[in-house]
Every structure is written in C-alpha cells, then in structure tokens.
Scaffold this motif. Structure first.
Motif, PDB file in Angstrom:
ATOM      1  N   GLN A   1       0.854  -1.184   0.000  1.00 13.36           N
ATOM      2  CA  GLN A   1       0.000   0.000   0.000  1.00 13.36           C
ATOM      3  C   GLN A   1       0.888   1.232   0.000  1.00 13.36           C
ATOM      4  OE1 GLN A   1      -2.845   0.230   3.187  1.00 13.36           O
ATOM      5  NE2 GLN A   1      -3.421   2.350   2.717  1.00 13.36           N
TER       6      GLN A   1
ATOM      7  N   GLU B   1      -3.757  -2.514  -9.135  1.00 13.47           N
ATOM      8  CA  GLU B   1      -4.576  -1.972  -8.063  1.00 13.47           C
ATOM      9  C   GLU B   1      -5.622  -2.999  -7.618  1.00 13.47           C
ATOM     10  OE1 GLU B   1      -6.971   2.175  -7.081  1.00 13.47           O
ATOM     11  OE2 GLU B   1      -7.080   1.305  -9.108  1.00 13.47           O
ATOM     12  N   LEU B   2      -5.787  -3.098  -6.271  1.00 11.46           N
ATOM     13  CA  LEU B   2      -6.768  -4.019  -5.689  1.00 11.46           C
ATOM     14  C   LEU B   2      -7.927  -3.234  -5.093  1.00 11.46           C
ATOM     15  CD1 LEU B   2      -4.351  -6.526  -3.896  1.00 11.46           C
ATOM     16  CD2 LEU B   2      -5.419  -6.748  -6.150  1.00 11.46           C
ATOM     17  N   ASN B   3      -9.118  -3.825  -5.161  1.00  5.74           N
ATOM     18  CA  ASN B   3     -10.326  -3.188  -4.646  1.00  5.74           C
ATOM     19  C   ASN B   3     -10.333  -3.238  -3.123  1.00  5.74           C
ATOM     20  OD1 ASN B   3     -12.849  -2.030  -4.450  1.00  5.74           O
ATOM     21  ND2 ASN B   3     -13.940  -3.971  -4.795  1.00  5.74           N
ATOM     22  N   GLN B   4     -10.579  -2.104  -2.473  1.00  8.95           N
ATOM     23  CA  GLN B   4     -10.629  -2.047  -1.022  1.00  8.95           C
ATOM     24  C   GLN B   4     -12.067  -2.026  -0.494  1.00  8.95           C
ATOM     25  OE1 GLN B   4      -7.604   0.597   0.849  1.00  8.95           O
ATOM     26  NE2 GLN B   4      -7.282   1.327  -1.256  1.00  8.95           N
ATOM     27  N   GLN B   5     -13.009  -1.833  -1.343  1.00 11.17           N
ATOM     28  CA  GLN B   5     -14.417  -1.803  -0.963  1.00 11.17           C
ATOM     29  C   GLN B   5     -15.071  -3.089  -1.463  1.00 11.17           C
ATOM     30  OE1 GLN B   5     -15.477   0.618   0.949  1.00 11.17           O
ATOM     31  NE2 GLN B   5     -13.567   1.798   0.734  1.00 11.17           N
TER      32      GLN B   5
ATOM     33  N   LEU C   1     -12.006  -8.561  -2.090  1.00 10.37           N
ATOM     34  CA  LEU C   1     -10.666  -8.187  -2.541  1.00 10.37           C
ATOM     35  C   LEU C   1     -10.425  -8.730  -3.938  1.00 10.37           C
ATOM     36  CD1 LEU C   1      -8.049  -6.801  -1.572  1.00 10.37           C
ATOM     37  CD2 LEU C   1      -7.231  -9.071  -0.873  1.00 10.37           C
TER      38      LEU C   1
ATOM     39  N   PRO D   1      -8.631  -7.353  -8.231  1.00  5.73           N
ATOM     40  CA  PRO D   1      -8.076  -6.276  -9.063  1.00  5.73           C
ATOM     41  C   PRO D   1      -9.162  -5.369  -9.615  1.00  5.73           C
ATOM     42  CG  PRO D   1      -7.992  -8.360 -10.239  1.00  5.73           C
ATOM     43  CD  PRO D   1      -8.451  -8.677  -8.857  1.00  5.73           C
ATOM     44  N   THR D   2      -8.837  -4.096  -9.697  1.00  2.00           N
ATOM     45  CA  THR D   2      -9.772  -3.114 -10.270  1.00  2.00           C
ATOM     46  C   THR D   2      -9.592  -2.982 -11.779  1.00  2.00           C
ATOM     47  OG1 THR D   2      -8.228  -1.276  -9.927  1.00  2.00           O
ATOM     48  CG2 THR D   2      -9.730  -1.810  -8.124  1.00  2.00           C
TER      49      THR D   2
ATOM     50  N   ARG E   1      -6.863  -1.582 -13.113  1.00  2.00           N
ATOM     51  CA  ARG E   1      -5.972  -0.455 -13.371  1.00  2.00           C
ATOM     52  C   ARG E   1      -4.559  -0.789 -12.891  1.00  2.00           C
ATOM     53  NH1 ARG E   1      -8.744   4.834 -10.949  1.00  2.00           N
ATOM     54  NH2 ARG E   1      -8.537   3.555  -9.054  1.00  2.00           N
TER      55      ARG E   1
END
Length: 633
Positions: free
Chosen positions: A474, A494-498, A501, A503-504, A506
């Motif tokens: 992070q 980038e990993l999703n935090q909401q 878990l 990848p987003t 991006r």
C-alpha cells in the motif's frame, strides 16, 4: 659656323611618324624577322605563375611540420625555393631585355620613323639651338661696346636670331611629341614594356628578396632565413618536444596526420617534377641559339682573315652584336641549368621527408594496433569474468529474488567496467579524464536528479525486507500487487478495497524515490502472510453487567472466526518466524470497553484472512448486532 638642319627635316619627321602609326606593308610583314628572344611574353608570364604557385606550397609544408627534423627540412626547402624563384625572375628579366632589343632592331635606322633616327634629329636640333643661343649671347656682348653702323647691324641681327631660335624650339617640341607617339605606337616595344611591368607586379606578390634583380639572387637564401613565408601559418606546436601520448584517440589522429602528410609530400613532389620538366623544355631553345651564335662567330672569324679594312669594321659591329646576344642568351641558359640542379636538390629533400614521414606513420600505426589489442584483451577478460559470474549465479543462487538481484548487479558492474576501460583507453592523461568525468557526473546529477534518486531507491526496495513481484503493498491510499519492479519505477495492479478483494483493472506506476518520501508511506504485506486486523467501534446500550456483555461479544466473534482459526494461527506463527519478534499478539479477537460522552463504547478488533475479509466483516457485524439485540430485550 653653326650646323644648320635642312628645313626638309620637319617633313621627314612627320612622314616617319605617320609611317610608324600606319599598318605595316604586306610585303615587309611577309619577310622573315630576325628573332633573338627565347620566349614570348605570354610564356614568360606563364613560367613565373607556375614558379610562384609552386613556391606557395611552402605554406602547405609548414602546416605539416610536426617534428624537429621536419623543421630542418622545411628550412632547407625554403632556402632552395627562394633561390629557384630568384632565378626564375632572373630568366624573365633577361628574356624581357631580349624582347626589348628585338623591338628596337625591328626598325631600320635609315627609316625616319625609327626611334634612333628621331633621336639623331633631336640631337641635331639641340646642337643647332645651342649654337644659336651662343651667337645671340655673343652679339649682345658686342652690342654693349658697339656704336654707329655696327650697332645698327647687331640690333637688326638679334631679332632674326631670336626668330630662328623660336623656330628651332618649335621643331624640337614637335619632334618630342612624335618620338613619344612613335614609342607608344610600336607594338613590340609596348609589349616588352608591359612584360617588364608584369614581372614587377608578380614579384610584388612574394617576399622582396625573391623579387630582387638577377644580381641579388645569390643572397635570396640567406635573406629568407630570417623569417617565415608571408601569409603562411606558424609552425605547428607539434614541432616542439612534447610528452608521448598513448591514447587511442591521439594515436589514431597521429596515424591520419602522418598519412595526410605523406599524400601532401607526394603532391608537392609531383608539382616540383612538373616544374623541373618545364625548365628542362625551356632550356632547349637557348642552347640551340647559343650553338647558332657560336657557329656564326666562327664563320665571321673565317671571313675576317681575308677581309679588307672597310669590311673589318662591319665585321666588328656584327661581332659586338653576336657577343651581346650570346651574353643575354647565356643569362637565360645558366639560370635554367641552376634551376634544374636546385629542383633536383629540392626533390631529394622531399624524398628524405617522405621517408621520415613513412617511418613515423608505421610507428604510429604499430602503437595504435598494440594499444587497441590491449584494450580488446582487457574487454575480453572482463566479458569472460562476467560470463563466469552469470553461470555461478545460475548454479548457486536458487531463490529467484536473490538470483535477479545478483544478475542485475553483474550487469551494472560489467558495463561500468567496460565504460571505464574504453574511456581510459581514449584519453591521454588520467587527470584530464578525471576532470571530464567529474564535470559530466555533476551535470548528470543536476539534470537527472530524480532518476538517480529512483535508481538508488531501487536498491533499498530490493533489500532484506524489500518488495518483489507478487507482494501486496500500500502506497498512500493505493493498495495493489507488485507486477513489475524496475530500476526507476515499479508498477502495481490496483486491488479493490471496498467489498471483495480483487483487481480493479488499473495499473498504477510509482517512481522508486517514493521510499525516500516520508509523506508517501509504503506498507508491505509480509510474504506468505494474508492476515490483517480489522477494528470497529460500537456504542453499547445501558446494561447492568458490561463484563457479561463483553464476554458474549467475544464468544460471538470467536464463533464466526472458528472456521479460520487454524489458518490465522499458522500465519501468526509465520509472522513471528519471519520477523523474529516476540511481541506478536495471539490471533484472538479483542473487545475494549471505554466511556465516551457518558456512554459506553466497545472497540472490537479481530484478525481476518484477506481473501475472506469482506465475508468475515459481514458475519462479525451480524453476530455483534444479534448479541446487542438480545441484551437490549
């Protein structure tokens, strides 16, 4: 009794001048003329131009002087060249005199238009004027002492004498004008005069000693030694003793310089040979004429044995003419012979210079080959050692991370050594290279400050507790998985935090200098550990026994985490083993009670497996709310 020129003299002068101005008679033009000159005016000018052009090669020679021995050869060549030029002007002036004599002899003295006849008439008028002036002076002296009838006779005679003197002066002025006109209208005489002017003009373009008359030519060499040729550059600094230079660049420059010097010497030698051939060709004609004059002299000597007294006078005049022609022609042939000798000596000097330049060329070429071979050998050893390093890493370093680091260090060391070896081989002095390298490094440090800091940051990032491809980190508010780690920057998926878990889609790039920025913040998940602690704060309802409520909350959370307990315990021990820390808490949920604004609040902390973090958070929230609801009822 004073001499009296006939009145018809004026008519003869006018007719002679008109004859000189008029075109020549065709029959007279068809008659062969007695040619006494060796070269025409155009040939003389051409020879001078060739000689002066050859003389200016001294400037080219001076530019190629690099050794003290070259300077000595240049000194000798300059002396010889000055003498050659001086003799060339001596030949030109002697031939110009022959052309002048030819122009003078082309007109017969019996012709009223000839300069000799006009000069004779001018002399006669001068004598007549002087006689009349003397008679006037004598009559004036007599007039002072005379009286009576004698005085009247003298007074009547003086006006007549003065009128006669005025007439003689008028005729003299006319003769002067016609003489000047005849001299200017004679093409041969004008050509000879123009040739002399051209010779002087050409002589003015070179040093004064070379332009001197024939009598001063022996001193040409000595006068030229005082200084360099005007307009030519000074001798190169290479002629002075200089320390040996062994840089590849200097050796290659020396090889090219010696090669160009050899080519220049060859061109000058060809130019000298061509000039020598021109002088050899020119010397054939005066030699032939000298033989003709000698044969004619022998014939006149044979005639003189049986000649009468009257014929002897004519023979004497012809002998004088032959002697003068022989001397003038000799004045051309002798310098031509000297020219050939001097040019032969000049070519000999050029040959010695070429041998010296050829020897220096081979020496420089050998030194360049040896130095290049040494550099190539050193580079070969460096590459062999680099290959041995690579094979040792591949054989003994089994961990991919450590293997990558060692190979990267090998690449950096290899090209640093190669650059240093090549740089040192091209420079002549180490101090010069050190100065240049220092200035270059300072410039690069200023211009590429961020890049250099990023490169340094790379080595911090790959340390013992550094990051590698596949790690979850992070940076600031960005959480991602490392997919590439370069010398200057790294890339994260980038990993999703909401929510769950994952990848987003991006990719985020960060410069490696982030490791030196306190505000950025870099958080790294320990390799092989997917454990994280989540916490939440909950406002509790008013109850009588908060301790019992706390126990119920802990039991509810523990029930949710029961199926993940084994994995959480394993990862907790992995953290203890990796960090060698004894302060790692047990992987059990915690509930802390505290008052806030008169109300009781509970701080709940519990470990989660990152792959199931969202699911665990949801189930924990449901269990906690269920306990609160039961307690409120």
């Amino acid at each position: 009794m004073r001499p009296r020129a006939p009145f018809t003299l004026l008519a003869v002068c006018i007719c002679g001048a008109a004859h000189a101005a008029a075109p020549s008679d065709p029959s007279a033009a068809a008659a062969p003329s007695s040619r006494v000159s060796v070269l025409t005016g155009e040939q003389v000018v051409q020879i001078l131009d060739e000689t002066v052009d050859w003389y200016r090669t001294l400037g080219t020679q001076q530019q190629n002087v690099t050794q003290p021995s070259d300077l000595l050869i240049l000194y000798a060549n300059r002396q010889t060249a000055e003498k050659v030029v001086g003799l060339a002007f001596e030949i030109a002036r002697a031939n110009a005199e022959l052309l002048s004599s030819e122009a003078a002899s082309s007109q017969s003295a019996a012709d009223g238009s000839s300069p000799q006849a006009l000069n004779q008439r001018q002399n006669q008028l001068d004598a007549q004027r002087q006689s009349i002036q003397q008679e006037i002076d004598a009559d004036r002296q007599k007039l002072a002492a005379a009286s009576g009838k004698d005085r009247q006779v003298i007074e009547a005679k003086l006006p007549e004498l003065q009128g006669e003197l005025a007439m003689v002066n008028a005729r003299k002025n006319l003769l002067d004008t016609m003489t000047e006109f005849v001299a200017g209208s004679d093409p041969k005489a004008a050509g000879a005069t123009a040739l002399k002017a051209q010779i002087d003009a050409i002589a003015a373009t070179i040093p004064g000693s070379s332009a001197a008359p024939a009598s001063a030519s022996p001193a040409v060499g000595s006068s030229s030694t005082a200084g360099s040729t005007p307009g030519s550059p000074a001798v190169n600094d290479g002629s002075r003793a200089a320390p040996a230079r062994y840089g590849v660049w200097d050796l290659a420059t020396a090889v090219l310089r010696q090669r160009n010097k050899i080519k220049t010497i060859d061109l000058i030698s060809e130019h000298t040979a061509a000039l020598a051939g021109t002088f050899t060709k020119i010397s054939e004609q005066p030699l032939k004429q000298l033989k003709t004059y000698a044969a004619r002299s022998d014939a006149l000597a044979a005639q003189a044995d049986n000649a009468s007294s009257g014929a002897l006078k004519d023979l004497r005049n012809e002998f004088d003419t032959l002697a003068w022609l022989f001397k003038q022609t000799s004045d051309i042939l002798v310098p031509l012979t000297k020219e050939r000798v001097l040019l032969r000596q000049y070519q000999h000097n050029l040959g010695n210079w070429r041998e010296s330049a050829q020897r220096q060329y081979h020496e420089a070429l050998t030194a360049l080959a040896v130095r290049s071979g040494i550099v190539a050998g050193i580079l070969a050893v460096v590459f062999v050692l680099a290959e041995a390093w690579r094979r040792a890493v591949l054989r003994y370093a089994h961990e991919p991370r450590r293997r990558y680091q060692l190979l990267l260090i090998r690449t950096i060391v290899l090209w640093t050594v190669v650059t240093t070896v090549v740089g040192l081989s091209f420079v002549t002095e180490i101090s010069t290279f050190a100065t240049f390298a220092g200035l270059l490094t300072a410039g690069l440090a200023v211009a590429m400050q961020s890049v250099l800091v990023s490169v340094v940051g790379y080595f911090f990032l790959i340390g013992k507790y550094g990051i590698r491809v596949g790690d979850r980190i992070q940076i600031g508010t960005v959480v991602g998985e490392v997919i590439d780690l370069g010398l200057v920057r790294m890339h994260l998926m980038e990993l999703n935090q909401q929510g769950p878990l994952g990848p987003t889609g991006r990719v985020v790039a960060f410069a490696n200098l982030i490791v030196f920025q306190a505000s950025g913040g870099l958080f790294k998940q320990i390799p092989g550990v997917n454990l994280s602690w989540h916490e939440t704060t909950l406002t509790l309802p008013a109850v009588g026994d908060y301790a019992a409520l706390k126990d119920k909350l802990l039991a509810a959370i523990a029930a949710v985490l029961n199926q993940y307990t084994e994995e959480i315990v394993r990862q907790t021990k992995e953290i203890e083993r990796t960090t060698a820390s004894t302060t790692v808490n047990d992987a059990t949920p915690q509930v802390q009670m505290h008052l806030s604004n008169g109300k009781m609040e509970a701080l709940i902390r519990y470990p989660v497996h990152l792959q199931h973090a969202a699911e665990i958070d949801e189930r924990v929230a449901q269990a906690v709310l269920k306990v609160i609801a039961e307690q409120s009822a």
